[in-house]
Every structure is written in structure tokens, then in C-alpha cells.
Design a protein around this motif. Structure first.
Motif: not given
Length: 95
Positions: A22-35
Motif C-alpha cells: 500500500a505504501l508503494i501505491l500511495i507513494l506513486w499517487i503522491a509523486f504523480y500529484l506533485f509532478d
């Protein structure tokens, strides 16, 4: 940490795997949203891992917004992995 992950060693391993997934998936969401810079090795690795972990949920819903599509495509599997992982760990801990 000992309280959350204490108890049956098999249940502990299942919980840790579910949480890291779950942490890996959430990290990608954050990386994507913050470009985040996808040329960065860490960002690229997280993106590749998140794609593999969430492959079954991509384009499950038709969403026009790129940001919301990313949140749903990667957030849904994060929630599913957490729910299933914690449920299985709970069952293993009781046996």
C-alpha cells in the motif's frame, strides 16, 4: 511497532507485506500529484512497482481527470491490499 506487528510471525509477515504494498501505491499517487521527476531512479522504480501492483485495476472506471484517474487506479488497489492483508493476518493470528 511491536504491538501492531506482534503476535503470530506469519501474520506479522502478511501485515508488513500488505503495508509496504500500500505504501508503494500511495507513494506513486503522491509523486504523480506533485509532478515528481520520472527520470529519477527512485521515482521510476516506485512507478514501475506501482504499475505492476495495480495492473488489475487500471481503467476500471472511466474518469476524465488525470489526477482522479491516478488516485482511483492506484488508491483502490492500496485499499484492497490493506483490507485483504489485514483480514488474512487476523485469521492467521487466530489459528
Amino acid at each position: 511497532m511491536s504491538r501492531r506487528y506482534g503476535g503470530n510471525p506469519a501474520g506479522t509477515v502478511i501485515l508488513i507485506i500488505a503495508d509496504i504494498t500500500a505504501l508503494i501505491l500511495i507513494l506513486w499517487i503522491a509523486f504523480y500529484l506533485f509532478d515528481a521527476n520520472t527520470a529519477n531512479g527512485t521515482v521510476s522504480w516506485v512507478h514501475d512497482a506501482a504499475n505492476w501492483l495495480s495492473g488489475w485495476s487500471h481503467n476500471l472506471f472511466s474518469i476524465d481527470s488525470d489526477n482522479w484517474r491516478t488516485v482511483v487506479n492506484y488508491g483502490l488497489p492500496a485499499v484492497v491490499y490493506l483490507l485483504i492483508g489485514h483480514a488474512v493476518a487476523g485469521r492467521v493470528g487466530r489459528s
